[in-house]
Write a protein that holds these residues in place. Structure first.
Motif, short mmCIF file in Angstrom:
data_model
loop_
_atom_site.label_atom_id
_atom_site.label_comp_id
_atom_site.label_asym_id
_atom_site.label_seq_id
_atom_site.Cartn_x
_atom_site.Cartn_y
_atom_site.Cartn_z
N ASN A 30 -23.25 90.67 -44.54
CA ASN A 30 -23.77 90.10 -43.30
C ASN A 30 -23.17 90.83 -42.11
N TRP B 51 -24.65 84.93 -37.77
CA TRP B 51 -23.89 85.48 -38.90
C TRP B 51 -24.50 84.89 -40.16
N GLY B 52 -25.25 85.71 -40.89
CA GLY B 52 -25.94 85.18 -42.05
C GLY B 52 -26.92 84.09 -41.62
#
Length: 368
Positions: free
Chosen positions: A326, A342-343
């Motif tokens: 990620n 984030w992800g």
């Protein structure tokens, strides 16, 4: 004496220049070829447009980094790579031989996607071209007292961030009649990022007065007009193209192994899969473990590229680059506010902008 040639001044090569300044490679002559003496850091470009930074704060002087490292700097673009003769031909007419080459020349914008795009639009890349053109475009908006319509084609992270930045600059300049329209083929902007963040972006676009024309493509450009895939036509005084990265033609023409889009196929050691004496990183590379075209991955690849170029010159062991699963995406929204992903996680706020600002300034200070 070995000859190491660095083609392009991208994010990964900035790390290479810094590493070579700290510790030169013995018995190696290094040359850097780049069309510009500086690299405009793409992460801070929207902040410059919005009025948060000066252009000097956004620029890494790669010519000075090269000088500090004792590297010869040739200000020109590479236009041809002769892989058998191991030499490149530059736009200034020079031919430069090499034993080992590294390519981090950055992506281009393909303006062949629609008739009229080449004649009637301004691509965001090369960034220096946009930086040169932006003051004139802004002056046109200032002088257009009856109204100024600016269209942006491409609603990915770069296009969306640019839309926010330009609308903020129009507000800063008190250009009440200047309007921004963002055109994208997706139902929402920021394709590939978390649904919550995309919904947040849609809401912010509406709040800032930015019109988002979703689920349609620009298929033809005319003076002052754009024809869309739903058969409608919109008026515009200027149009910016911020579509996906495209590869320059010369790597594939040279015989280097490239993917179907012309990006250079590299192994986990960042070596060409067909010619191991050629390395590549950044957006021009097609990694063994595919990743999106993002400066985040170019920056992370930089230290491994620097190590492996040294290893290639000295016969030492190379490292494998294993990109993170990620990446952290920080997207400014014009004001001192930003989105983060984030992800599958996302958030937003003024504190996110301050976080992004610290990261960007720290990155720039390292290479000042």
């Amino acid at each position: 004496m070995r000859r190491l040639l660095l083609i392009g001044g991208g994010h990964a090569h900035v790390h290479v220049l810094d590493a070579l300044a700290r510790e030169p490679i013995p018995d190696t002559e290094v040359t850097l070829v780049s069309p510009f003496p500086r690299q405009i850091y793409s992460g801070m470009l929207p902040g410059w447009i919005a009025g948060h930074y000066s252009i000097e704060q956004c620029a890494i002087q790669i010519d000075l980094l090269a000088k500090r490292a004792g590297i010869r700097f040739v200000q020109s673009a590479c236009i041809e790579l002769d892989i058998e003769a191991k030499q490149v031909r530059c736009a200034n007419g020079q031919t430069i031989p090499f034993d080992i080459a590294s390519i981090d020349s950055g992506p281009t914008v393909d303006l062949s996607f629609a008739p009229g795009a080449l004649e009637y639009t301004l691509p965001i890349r090369p960034i220096e071209g946009f930086v040169t053109a932006w003051p004139g475009l802004l002056e046109r908006a200032r002088l257009a007292t009856s109204g100024f319509k600016l269209a942006i084609v491409g609603d990915g992270a770069a296009g969306t961030e640019l839309a926010f930045a330009i609308q903020q600059r129009f507000a800063l300049e008190k250009l009440a009649n200047a309007r921004v329209t963002l055109i994208g083929s997706n139902a929402q902007p920021l394709s590939g990022l978390p649904a919550r963040l995309r919904k947040n972006a849609v809401s912010l676009l509406k709040q800032r007065g930015i019109k988002h024309l979703a689920s349609r493509r620009a298929i033809e450009f005319f003076p002052g007009q754009i024809r869309l895939s739903d058969s409608t036509t919109i008026a515009c005084d200027a149009c910016l193209v911020v579509t996906g990265a495209a590869a320059p033609a010369w790597p594939a023409a040279s015989g280097l192994a490239c993917d179907e889009n012309g990006f250079i196929r590299v192994t986990p050691t960042l070596q060409s899969s067909s010619h191991p004496f050629v390395f590549s990183a950044g957006d021009v590379a097609a990694y063994a473990d595919p990743r999106p075209k993002s400066g985040v991955f170019a920056v992370r690849a930089g230290p491994v590229l620097a190590n492996n170029l040294r290893a290639a010159c000295t016969g030492n062991t190379m490292q494998r680059w294993e990109p993170q699963g990620n990446a952290l995406y920080l997207i400014s929204t014009g004001k001192r506010h930003a989105l983060a992903a984030w992800g599958a996680l996302s958030t937003s706020g003024n504190w996110v902008w301050r976080w992004k600002d610290r990261i960007d300034r720290r990155f720039m200070q390292r290479f000042s």
